[in-house]
Design a protein around this motif. Structure first.
Motif, PDB file in Angstrom:
ATOM      1  N   GLU A 108       0.813  -1.222   0.000  1.00  0.00           N
ATOM      2  CA  GLU A 108       0.000   0.000   0.000  1.00  0.00           C
ATOM      3  C   GLU A 108       0.839   1.261   0.000  1.00  0.00           C
ATOM      4  O   GLU A 108       0.475   2.260  -0.615  1.00  0.00           O
ATOM      5  CB  GLU A 108      -0.901   0.031   1.242  1.00  0.00           C
ATOM      6  N   ARG A 109       1.954   1.240   0.765  1.00  0.00           N
ATOM      7  CA  ARG A 109       2.646   2.500   1.036  1.00  0.00           C
ATOM      8  C   ARG A 109       4.090   2.555   0.564  1.00  0.00           C
ATOM      9  O   ARG A 109       4.702   3.624   0.586  1.00  0.00           O
ATOM     10  CB  ARG A 109       2.654   2.772   2.544  1.00  0.00           C
ATOM     11  N   GLY A 110       4.662   1.421   0.206  1.00  0.00           N
ATOM     12  CA  GLY A 110       6.091   1.403  -0.132  1.00  0.00           C
ATOM     13  C   GLY A 110       6.889   0.856   1.040  1.00  0.00           C
ATOM     14  O   GLY A 110       6.531   1.055   2.197  1.00  0.00           O
ATOM     15  N   VAL A 111       7.975   0.171   0.740  1.00  0.00           N
ATOM     16  CA  VAL A 111       8.705  -0.575   1.761  1.00  0.00           C
ATOM     17  C   VAL A 111       9.400   0.351   2.764  1.00  0.00           C
ATOM     18  O   VAL A 111       9.536   0.024   3.929  1.00  0.00           O
ATOM     19  CB  VAL A 111       9.727  -1.535   1.105  1.00  0.00           C
TER      20      VAL A 111
ATOM     21  N   ALA B 132       8.332   3.378   3.597  1.00  0.00           N
ATOM     22  CA  ALA B 132       7.389   4.313   4.230  1.00  0.00           C
ATOM     23  C   ALA B 132       6.743   3.706   5.473  1.00  0.00           C
ATOM     24  O   ALA B 132       5.961   4.377   6.141  1.00  0.00           O
ATOM     25  CB  ALA B 132       6.310   4.723   3.229  1.00  0.00           C
ATOM     26  N   VAL B 133       7.063   2.447   5.784  1.00  0.00           N
ATOM     27  CA  VAL B 133       6.391   1.734   6.870  1.00  0.00           C
ATOM     28  C   VAL B 133       7.422   1.394   7.948  1.00  0.00           C
ATOM     29  O   VAL B 133       8.513   0.917   7.637  1.00  0.00           O
ATOM     30  CB  VAL B 133       5.729   0.442   6.316  1.00  0.00           C
ATOM     31  N   SER B 134       7.066   1.640   9.214  1.00  0.00           N
ATOM     32  CA  SER B 134       7.987   1.332  10.309  1.00  0.00           C
ATOM     33  C   SER B 134       7.693  -0.063  10.869  1.00  0.00           C
ATOM     34  O   SER B 134       6.589  -0.591  10.708  1.00  0.00           O
ATOM     35  CB  SER B 134       7.845   2.365  11.423  1.00  0.00           C
ATOM     36  N   ASN B 135       8.686  -0.640  11.555  1.00  0.00           N
ATOM     37  CA  ASN B 135       8.482  -1.925  12.227  1.00  0.00           C
ATOM     38  C   ASN B 135       7.349  -1.833  13.248  1.00  0.00           C
ATOM     39  O   ASN B 135       6.599  -2.788  13.440  1.00  0.00           O
ATOM     40  CB  ASN B 135       9.772  -2.365  12.931  1.00  0.00           C
ATOM     41  N   ARG B 136       7.239  -0.680  13.898  1.00  0.00           N
ATOM     42  CA  ARG B 136       6.181  -0.500  14.891  1.00  0.00           C
ATOM     43  C   ARG B 136       4.796  -0.596  14.226  1.00  0.00           C
ATOM     44  O   ARG B 136       3.893  -1.253  14.751  1.00  0.00           O
ATOM     45  CB  ARG B 136       6.344   0.861  15.584  1.00  0.00           C
ATOM     46  N   GLN B 137       4.661   0.046  13.044  1.00  0.00           N
ATOM     47  CA  GLN B 137       3.377  -0.012  12.330  1.00  0.00           C
ATOM     48  C   GLN B 137       3.042  -1.444  11.900  1.00  0.00           C
ATOM     49  O   GLN B 137       1.891  -1.867  11.969  1.00  0.00           O
ATOM     50  CB  GLN B 137       3.415   0.900  11.091  1.00  0.00           C
TER      51      GLN B 137
ATOM     52  N   GLY C  87      14.888  -9.545  11.953  1.00  0.00           N
ATOM     53  CA  GLY C  87      16.091  -8.746  11.741  1.00  0.00           C
ATOM     54  C   GLY C  87      15.769  -7.507  10.923  1.00  0.00           C
ATOM     55  O   GLY C  87      14.784  -6.825  11.195  1.00  0.00           O
ATOM     56  N   GLY C  88      16.543  -7.252   9.867  1.00  0.00           N
ATOM     57  CA  GLY C  88      16.401  -6.002   9.091  1.00  0.00           C
ATOM     58  C   GLY C  88      15.366  -6.088   7.991  1.00  0.00           C
ATOM     59  O   GLY C  88      14.681  -7.104   7.819  1.00  0.00           O
ATOM     60  N   ARG C  89      15.275  -4.998   7.236  1.00  0.00           N
ATOM     61  CA  ARG C  89      14.267  -4.890   6.186  1.00  0.00           C
ATOM     62  C   ARG C  89      14.483  -5.915   5.064  1.00  0.00           C
ATOM     63  O   ARG C  89      13.532  -6.493   4.555  1.00  0.00           O
ATOM     64  CB  ARG C  89      14.307  -3.445   5.653  1.00  0.00           C
ATOM     65  N   SER C  90      15.749  -6.152   4.685  1.00  0.00           N
ATOM     66  CA  SER C  90      16.033  -7.124   3.619  1.00  0.00           C
ATOM     67  C   SER C  90      15.585  -8.518   4.024  1.00  0.00           C
ATOM     68  O   SER C  90      15.021  -9.263   3.220  1.00  0.00           O
ATOM     69  CB  SER C  90      17.526  -7.158   3.304  1.00  0.00           C
ATOM     70  N   GLU C  91      15.822  -8.890   5.287  1.00  0.00           N
ATOM     71  CA  GLU C  91      15.427 -10.218   5.761  1.00  0.00           C
ATOM     72  C   GLU C  91      13.900 -10.356   5.754  1.00  0.00           C
ATOM     73  O   GLU C  91      13.365 -11.425   5.437  1.00  0.00           O
ATOM     74  CB  GLU C  91      15.956 -10.476   7.180  1.00  0.00           C
ATOM     75  N   LEU C  92      13.224  -9.263   6.111  1.00  0.00           N
ATOM     76  CA  LEU C  92      11.749  -9.289   6.133  1.00  0.00           C
ATOM     77  C   LEU C  92      11.209  -9.455   4.711  1.00  0.00           C
ATOM     78  O   LEU C  92      10.302 -10.260   4.458  1.00  0.00           O
ATOM     79  CB  LEU C  92      11.237  -8.004   6.789  1.00  0.00           C
ATOM     80  N   VAL C  93      11.780  -8.695   3.763  1.00  0.00           N
ATOM     81  CA  VAL C  93      11.363  -8.806   2.360  1.00  0.00           C
ATOM     82  C   VAL C  93      11.623 -10.222   1.839  1.00  0.00           C
ATOM     83  O   VAL C  93      10.790 -10.831   1.167  1.00  0.00           O
ATOM     84  CB  VAL C  93      12.086  -7.746   1.495  1.00  0.00           C
ATOM     85  N   LEU C  94      12.785 -10.773   2.182  1.00  0.00           N
ATOM     86  CA  LEU C  94      13.136 -12.128   1.753  1.00  0.00           C
ATOM     87  C   LEU C  94      12.161 -13.154   2.339  1.00  0.00           C
ATOM     88  O   LEU C  94      11.740 -14.095   1.648  1.00  0.00           O
ATOM     89  CB  LEU C  94      14.571 -12.434   2.192  1.00  0.00           C
ATOM     90  N   ALA C  95      11.777 -12.955   3.588  1.00  0.00           N
ATOM     91  CA  ALA C  95      10.834 -13.892   4.217  1.00  0.00           C
ATOM     92  C   ALA C  95       9.480 -13.845   3.517  1.00  0.00           C
ATOM     93  O   ALA C  95       8.819 -14.883   3.357  1.00  0.00           O
ATOM     94  CB  ALA C  95      10.679 -13.563   5.703  1.00  0.00           C
ATOM     95  N   ILE C  96       9.055 -12.648   3.086  1.00  0.00           N
ATOM     96  CA  ILE C  96       7.787 -12.544   2.334  1.00  0.00           C
ATOM     97  C   ILE C  96       7.921 -13.271   0.993  1.00  0.00           C
ATOM     98  O   ILE C  96       7.038 -14.035   0.593  1.00  0.00           O
ATOM     99  CB  ILE C  96       7.390 -11.061   2.130  1.00  0.00           C
ATOM    100  N   LEU C  97       9.033 -13.040   0.295  1.00  0.00           N
ATOM    101  CA  LEU C  97       9.272 -13.733  -0.984  1.00  0.00           C
ATOM    102  C   LEU C  97       9.212 -15.244  -0.812  1.00  0.00           C
ATOM    103  O   LEU C  97       8.613 -15.961  -1.613  1.00  0.00           O
ATOM    104  CB  LEU C  97      10.655 -13.372  -1.537  1.00  0.00           C
TER     105      LEU C  97
END
Lengths: 231, 231
Positions: free
Chosen positions: A32-35, A37-42, A60-70
């Motif tokens: 919805e908002r872009g990777v 534009a969103v905080s871990n808290r949100q 962990g970090g943003r890359s790991e989160l994106v990889l987990a979604i993939l």
């Protein structure tokens, strides 16, 4: 004191359920908002987690989160492409080989139904150079993708390596962004009734075939290049 | 008391300079982080403005700010396309007509040099549905773009209106995102030495011509569509 074996047994399940909720929330918010534009808290809040650090703890970090979604989608997409590859052979038409590259994403989205955010997530994540690199590296590790590419390249006239890489990127852009657009239209109820994921996929295959078959104009270089740019 | 006519005269200049600084800062920040990931306060700070409400005061909402950034480039892009159109006629090759559509953006970026953020700004803004609508509406108002499209369509086999609209969107995606990628590579000093904006433009024209010339596979509809999706 005895250990309660029941609660011991469900702890990993509870952790897995928490991870799933986080990944669902993150994918939707990123879409919805872009990777960035969103905080871990949100993400944690949207996943119903009271603890502010839960996203960092699990991923962990943003890359790991994106990889987990993939990775949550990778098994299904890989299976769809492997199925398609059983139906092609060296003598198959270029359309069929390109279909092995293009169709798995729309076919997977068709299975997810109108609650999918995955194509929009991919479109948003692809806009960030570091995350695009994560997505590309993950795709390169796919055996079925490599086989499909090799099959396609055998049927194409030789092109310089740089042009090949560019056209690969153009194809990826077209597939991801057009799927994202159609996913959004479906969810908002504004897709034309004649459209299905199948027609969307067929049109993407047509366009990608055309893009790869286009003759390469010899590169214009030399001192008058700037001038010719306006020609 | 007399009015200081000198300061009266410079007030509009100062306002214009402030607007310019805000637009520079906004374009760069949007390009780097995405249009929704940046606050008006961050834009104001990056533009050296102490007043928190200065961005809203000068530009209103996010759509107006995006439109103002587009408009700063529109005159140059329109001029480049008008120049190209003086060199084509109804008998010109499809490549030349497609060139009138594709080349103005890379030619403008070549003029801006390696401090440009414009292509990345366009790529980021295009990812937001409401802002993409703003960009599309602005493009539709361009007389040169319409003339170039009409010239191209005269040379293409007839395709269904829906396919035409989709291929227009695919072409735009490929041009904007590939220019964004090359703009980033140039600025980071990682572009191959053989690359110029001219070669980038020539390869985009080749690919977009191929995309438009691709034959349209008749839409697969009917009850077995889902099955064929895996075929």
């Amino acid at each position: 004191m005895t250990v309660d074996s029941r609660s011991e047994k469900t702890r990993p399940d509870r952790a897995a359920a928490t991870r799933d909720r986080i990944l669902d929330a993150a994918e939707r918010l990123f879409a919805e908002r872009g990777v960035l534009a969103v905080s871990n808290r949100q993400i944690g809040e949207a996943a119903g987690q009271g603890n502010n650090s839960v996203v960092g703890y699990h991923f962990g970090g943003r890359s790991e989160l994106v990889l987990a979604i993939l990775r949550r989608h990778a098994v299904a997409v890989e299976q769809l492409r492997t199925d398609l590859l059983t139906r092609v052979h060296p003598g198959s038409a270029l359309h069929d080989w390109v279909g092995c590259l293009v169709r798995p994403l729309p076919a997977h989205l068709a299975e997810l139904g109108d609650q999918s955010w995955h194509a929009r997530f991919l479109a948003q994540a692809s806009n960030e150079p570091t995350l695009r690199a994560v997505i590309r590296a993950d795709a390169k590790a796919s055996p079925s993708l490599r086989r499909a590419q090799e099959g396609m390249f055998r049927l194409l006239p030789a092109v310089p390596a740089e042009v090949r890489a560019e056209r690969g990127e153009m194809s990826r852009l077209v597939v991801v962004h057009m799927c994202a657009e159609y996913e959004r239209a479906l969810q908002n109820g504004v897709a034309p009734p004649s459209r299905t994921w199948e027609t969307a996929a067929a049109r993407l295959v047509d366009a990608v075939v055309g893009l790869w078959l286009a003759p390469v104009t010899p590169a214009v270089l030399g001192p008058d290049a700037a001038l010719r740019c306006r020609r």
